[in-house]
Scaffold this motif. Sequence first.
Motif, PDB file in Angstrom:
ATOM      1  N   GLU A   1       0.843  -1.198   0.000  1.00 36.76           N
ATOM      2  CA  GLU A   1       0.000   0.000   0.000  1.00 36.76           C
ATOM      3  C   GLU A   1       0.887   1.259   0.000  1.00 36.76           C
ATOM      4  O   GLU A   1       0.663   2.200  -0.770  1.00 36.76           O
ATOM      5  CB  GLU A   1      -0.840  -0.069   1.270  1.00 36.76           C
ATOM      6  CG  GLU A   1      -2.249   0.390   1.315  1.00 36.76           C
ATOM      7  CD  GLU A   1      -3.111   0.344   0.099  1.00 36.76           C
ATOM      8  OE1 GLU A   1      -4.099   1.038   0.199  1.00 36.76           O
ATOM      9  OE2 GLU A   1      -2.844  -0.304  -0.935  1.00 36.76           O
ATOM     10  N   VAL A   2       1.916   1.254   0.861  1.00 38.10           N
ATOM     11  CA  VAL A   2       2.806   2.404   0.933  1.00 38.10           C
ATOM     12  C   VAL A   2       3.552   2.588  -0.391  1.00 38.10           C
ATOM     13  O   VAL A   2       3.702   3.709  -0.889  1.00 38.10           O
ATOM     14  CB  VAL A   2       3.789   2.254   2.118  1.00 38.10           C
ATOM     15  CG1 VAL A   2       4.926   3.247   2.009  1.00 38.10           C
ATOM     16  CG2 VAL A   2       3.052   2.449   3.429  1.00 38.10           C
ATOM     17  N   ALA A   3       3.976   1.470  -0.995  1.00 34.31           N
ATOM     18  CA  ALA A   3       4.654   1.570  -2.290  1.00 34.31           C
ATOM     19  C   ALA A   3       3.734   2.216  -3.319  1.00 34.31           C
ATOM     20  O   ALA A   3       4.162   3.024  -4.150  1.00 34.31           O
ATOM     21  CB  ALA A   3       5.100   0.189  -2.760  1.00 34.31           C
ATOM     22  N   ARG A   4       2.435   1.870  -3.249  1.00 31.80           N
ATOM     23  CA  ARG A   4       1.474   2.502  -4.160  1.00 31.80           C
ATOM     24  C   ARG A   4       1.461   4.018  -3.961  1.00 31.80           C
ATOM     25  O   ARG A   4       1.423   4.773  -4.920  1.00 31.80           O
ATOM     26  CB  ARG A   4       0.081   1.941  -3.913  1.00 31.80           C
ATOM     27  CG  ARG A   4      -0.243   0.810  -4.807  1.00 31.80           C
ATOM     28  CD  ARG A   4      -1.656   0.296  -4.618  1.00 31.80           C
ATOM     29  NE  ARG A   4      -1.616  -1.107  -4.973  1.00 31.80           N
ATOM     30  CZ  ARG A   4      -1.721  -2.103  -4.125  1.00 31.80           C
ATOM     31  NH1 ARG A   4      -1.963  -1.860  -2.865  1.00 31.80           N
ATOM     32  NH2 ARG A   4      -1.607  -3.344  -4.532  1.00 31.80           N
ATOM     33  N   THR A   5       1.505   4.446  -2.689  1.00 31.65           N
ATOM     34  CA  THR A   5       1.443   5.885  -2.439  1.00 31.65           C
ATOM     35  C   THR A   5       2.728   6.580  -2.866  1.00 31.65           C
ATOM     36  O   THR A   5       2.765   7.800  -2.958  1.00 31.65           O
ATOM     37  CB  THR A   5       1.211   6.208  -0.954  1.00 31.65           C
ATOM     38  OG1 THR A   5       2.399   5.831  -0.227  1.00 31.65           O
ATOM     39  CG2 THR A   5       0.026   5.467  -0.398  1.00 31.65           C
ATOM     40  N   ARG A   6       3.790   5.804  -3.106  1.00 26.38           N
ATOM     41  CA  ARG A   6       5.005   6.404  -3.650  1.00 26.38           C
ATOM     42  C   ARG A   6       4.940   6.473  -5.167  1.00 26.38           C
ATOM     43  O   ARG A   6       5.863   6.983  -5.790  1.00 26.38           O
ATOM     44  CB  ARG A   6       6.226   5.593  -3.248  1.00 26.38           C
ATOM     45  CG  ARG A   6       6.373   5.365  -1.783  1.00 26.38           C
ATOM     46  CD  ARG A   6       7.351   6.300  -1.155  1.00 26.38           C
ATOM     47  NE  ARG A   6       7.535   5.943   0.239  1.00 26.38           N
ATOM     48  CZ  ARG A   6       6.736   6.344   1.227  1.00 26.38           C
ATOM     49  NH1 ARG A   6       5.712   7.140   0.968  1.00 26.38           N
ATOM     50  NH2 ARG A   6       6.945   5.976   2.459  1.00 26.38           N
ATOM     51  N   GLY A   7       3.907   5.884  -5.760  1.00 26.52           N
ATOM     52  CA  GLY A   7       3.764   5.934  -7.201  1.00 26.52           C
ATOM     53  C   GLY A   7       4.186   4.670  -7.913  1.00 26.52           C
ATOM     54  O   GLY A   7       4.375   4.675  -9.122  1.00 26.52           O
ATOM     55  N   ALA A   8       4.343   3.561  -7.171  1.00 31.21           N
ATOM     56  CA  ALA A   8       4.742   2.308  -7.816  1.00 31.21           C
ATOM     57  C   ALA A   8       3.587   1.767  -8.653  1.00 31.21           C
ATOM     58  O   ALA A   8       2.425   1.901  -8.279  1.00 31.21           O
ATOM     59  CB  ALA A   8       5.139   1.286  -6.754  1.00 31.21           C
TER      60      ALA A   8
END
Lengths: 331, 470, 293
Positions: free
Chosen positions: A229-236
């Motif tokens: 989820e956090v990686a998604r918020t970094r734009g992954a």
Amino acid sequence: MGYGPQQVRSRADIRARGGLLTAAFSRLFQAVLTALAASVIVWSLLPLAPGDVATRVLLARGVNDPTAAEIAAAHDALGLNNPLPVQFFQWLGHVLQGDFGQSFTSQASVTQEILERLPATLMLLGLALVFSVVFSVILALLAAAYQDRWPDQLIRAYTQIGAAFPTFVFALLALTFVVVGFQMGQVLSDVTWRAALIPAFIIGLDRAASWTQLLRAGLLQAMNSGYAEVARTRGASERRILLRYALPNAILPFLTAIGVSVGALIGGAPLIEAIFTWPGLGAYLLEALSARNYPVIQAYVLIAALSYVTAAFLVDLAALLLDPRLREVGK
Amino acid sequence: MTAALICEDLSVRYPGGNTPVRNVSFCVSAGECFALVGGSGAGKSSIARALLGLHGAGAKITGALSLNGQDMSRASADAWRRLRGRGVGFVAQNPWSSCDPLRPVGDHVAEAWRCHGLPVTWQAIAKALTALDIPNVGSRQRQYPHTWSGGMLQRASIAAASALTPPIVIADEPTSALDADRAQKVLDALRALGCAVLLISHDMDLVMRNADRIGVLYQGLLVETDTPEVLLKAPAHQETRRLLGALEPLPPRQAPANPTPLIRLRDVSVAYKRGQVQALKPVDLEVGEAEIVGIQGASGSGKSTLLRLVMGLEAPSRGSLWRSEALTPRGALLPIFQDPIGSLVPHWPVWRSVAEPLLAKNQSRRPVKERQERALEALNTVGLGSISPDARPSELSVGQCQRVAIARATITQPALIVADEPTSALDSVSIQQVSKLLRQAAEKGTAVLLVSHDKGFLNRMADRTISLGG
Amino acid sequence: MSFSFDLTRPPSISQRMSRHLLGQLWRHKSGRVGLILGLFLFVFAMIGFVWTPHDPNVPHYISALKAPSFAHPFGTDATGRDMLSRSLDGAHRSLGAALLVLSAVFLIGLLIGTAAGVIGGVVDMLLMRVVDIAMTLPGLVLAFAVLGILGPGFVNLLIALIIADWAWYARLARSLALGARSKPHVTAAKLAGISQWRIVLGHIFPGVALQLGVVASLALGGMIGAISGFSFLGLGVQPPHAEWGALLADSRLYFALAPWLLIVPAGFIFLSVLSANLVGNALRDVAGQETIA
């Protein structure tokens, strides 16, 4: 997988490496202990078996009507008058030198007979293992990438159905309706890689069903985890999350399951070989079971146990390399 | 000043008709710290997800949403992806679960660049981490997340969230896994970034001290927005008043004078492995009847060992431990734990857990009916008269579970209650309720031994506090 | 004041849990399919236990290898025996054996594992060493080894499978019991002065039993497959008795000629394993919500 220039190794790094080695050695030690325990069980088959061992051995040597004196002499020669622990270590000593004794039926060296059949079994099971791992990894990745869309639904239907077929039932159906029906290859086969291909494919397809379920669940769990989820918020991208985050995290429990499944694969060998009329160890074991040919049964069980222990050890090592948390000393 | 975030008439609707966010409008100016507060289910997290474009394919978003002047109301999934990290950063609640456990911390920070295909050098990572006050960056960034402390790892997460200098960072309960000192340090780090911060939290104390403006969410609606000073002085909505209630001082308390001692520890220490591991350094402790005594200490200071000594689950290696007659019967000392859900039997209806102390060997046998009535009475006194006594712990909130645990600990009016970090899993409103209940128990004559890492909490609660030296 | 429970006589925990679980299984989409399928197979096996349309074991060479018809809905085998009757007769052996073996390993594992976990100390150490040794061999291989000593036969097969599997359940039950024992609610009960027996029976045992039961139900499909597999090899049910795996072995040579001889037993095995898997997976979902918290 570093970035930038390599730095001087800190004490912590060196400790971490020491942790890896220590952990690996402790796993190796456990594996050896397990193998030893297994050998106790295997050896105990003989004293536990009904009937007199010496008489069986004499019969195997062609002495059809042994006298009491002959039997007593054989008892001495075979060391059957020694205390049981001594017998065990004598037996273990022979086994460690590669000597499983004489077959009760053919009077030939069991080791010799095993070595003739082992390659066929390794070929079939090894190929089947490769097929099932490849199938399950590809299918699980596809299913996770297209969660709840048609590729996923298709793959889930396959896994439900595949998991509901015991391997031998699936093999019988595939053999009867696909291989024989479409004349896709000789069923009575020689031991060649070519001949192993179709049986291995069938076994692999069936085994892959439950493994796909497992890996898919692991991938989806990892893709819903906090770090994904956090990686998604970094734009992954979803692809990056699947391959870089979910796959390494989901592969660990998957590997453990494969390690356990190697045991099931070996245990299922007699059944599989009976269906594909494959002249391997499994077929040899079945002959031995009906003839109560104990040295052969012992040899088979010990080989199976050793392969199982080895597989579990390799899985443990792989997990150690993958997961830094397992390397902590004292855990 | 330009607005970093404008949110107008925002609603989030899920296919089942569930609407966690309804017509919410607010804006965050550049450099401002705007806090959204509310109880669980108020819609805080749904707003955060919508502001990141991560509301999921099923959810329907209506209203206008603009980030840094860019209209995102109808943005494609790809546009959102390009914006995340660059236009808006995010810091999650639990620092450990926001890092991939298989990769070093440095990798976690480097992902901020790599996700967008940007080149990254270790110097850049080191710079980002050093800026947030992380020492020895060179070797530390090669360590794995599980070896880091929560506060430091959370600051590394902030470094990753702000790596591409987004104009606004959303922080969803960034400090709830940390104790008070560390929490403040993390918030200072957030503020020091200089960008706008949208802080989502239930911790009124923290929010009042750090936010420029506060929005109060209640059942998906933004019911009140103002500066902390105004809210404190004149809260308009009942929800604001409920949340602020957590900040009210507890009623004054008269500590008992010269109480009869219940338990006395003189110079007691515990060591394992033939004295090689010192689990508890020498400590003096005395608890008297109806007293509230606090024990403060960081993790590793021997708090749990001391508790086990008091509970009689362990024996001291050195020193003397004396118990009064009042503590000898079984059930005279009852515990309350840090993990409220685990402290109730998962497959029992809660009344059964509450009434369990009545089944002790030395209690006279009571019929089921009487036990149930006593349990219900006890549930009433902890303010849970409205829940079904038949509910399972999994159907209750964490705060409710802790109150059930207090009902169990007080049902037989024991001489001493031992509470091990009873509030660390709770939100601030529940902390207030639990604090009041423990005070009540003391008023009724039960001594309370409170163990916590939180100095402020102990100062408010306890008659006196003993500090376990680190 | 309103109560949602009967004050005079509260239902026992096991009653209310099973009611709870069955209801939740029924509401679980695939769990319901599995339950219906399982019920159908259960009824089928019960009928076969008491009645079959023809004698399942007596050959009737005139009507050998007949395709499915009104008289023989599932056709006949190479010796003219009615396949419906043989399937009916074999059902209780295939399914009953699997349930019997699983119940046995579940009970043995539950008792030994919980005892080891609760008593601890020397008892725990000794029991777990035995378990360790029993677990060094893969289950099926150990079953072969035991069959090597006992010789082939249906009862021997069941014994072999129980010996092969119990240790896994004991190990799991022990770790579940240890986990439950270290829960705060157990410490609280101890301090309150609740007796050891009450704690074991009330706090520890039900949770361990439920979770172990989920694992056992997930293993049911594999067990049905294993029993028919061993019977296929001639190591289990002995002729002339019917069992689904043995039916497959009997007719191997005629599959190309008479495909119903393959499809009927394979279909029954497939449906049973499918039903077991569906229920097992649903139970895992449902029980997971119930107890893991």
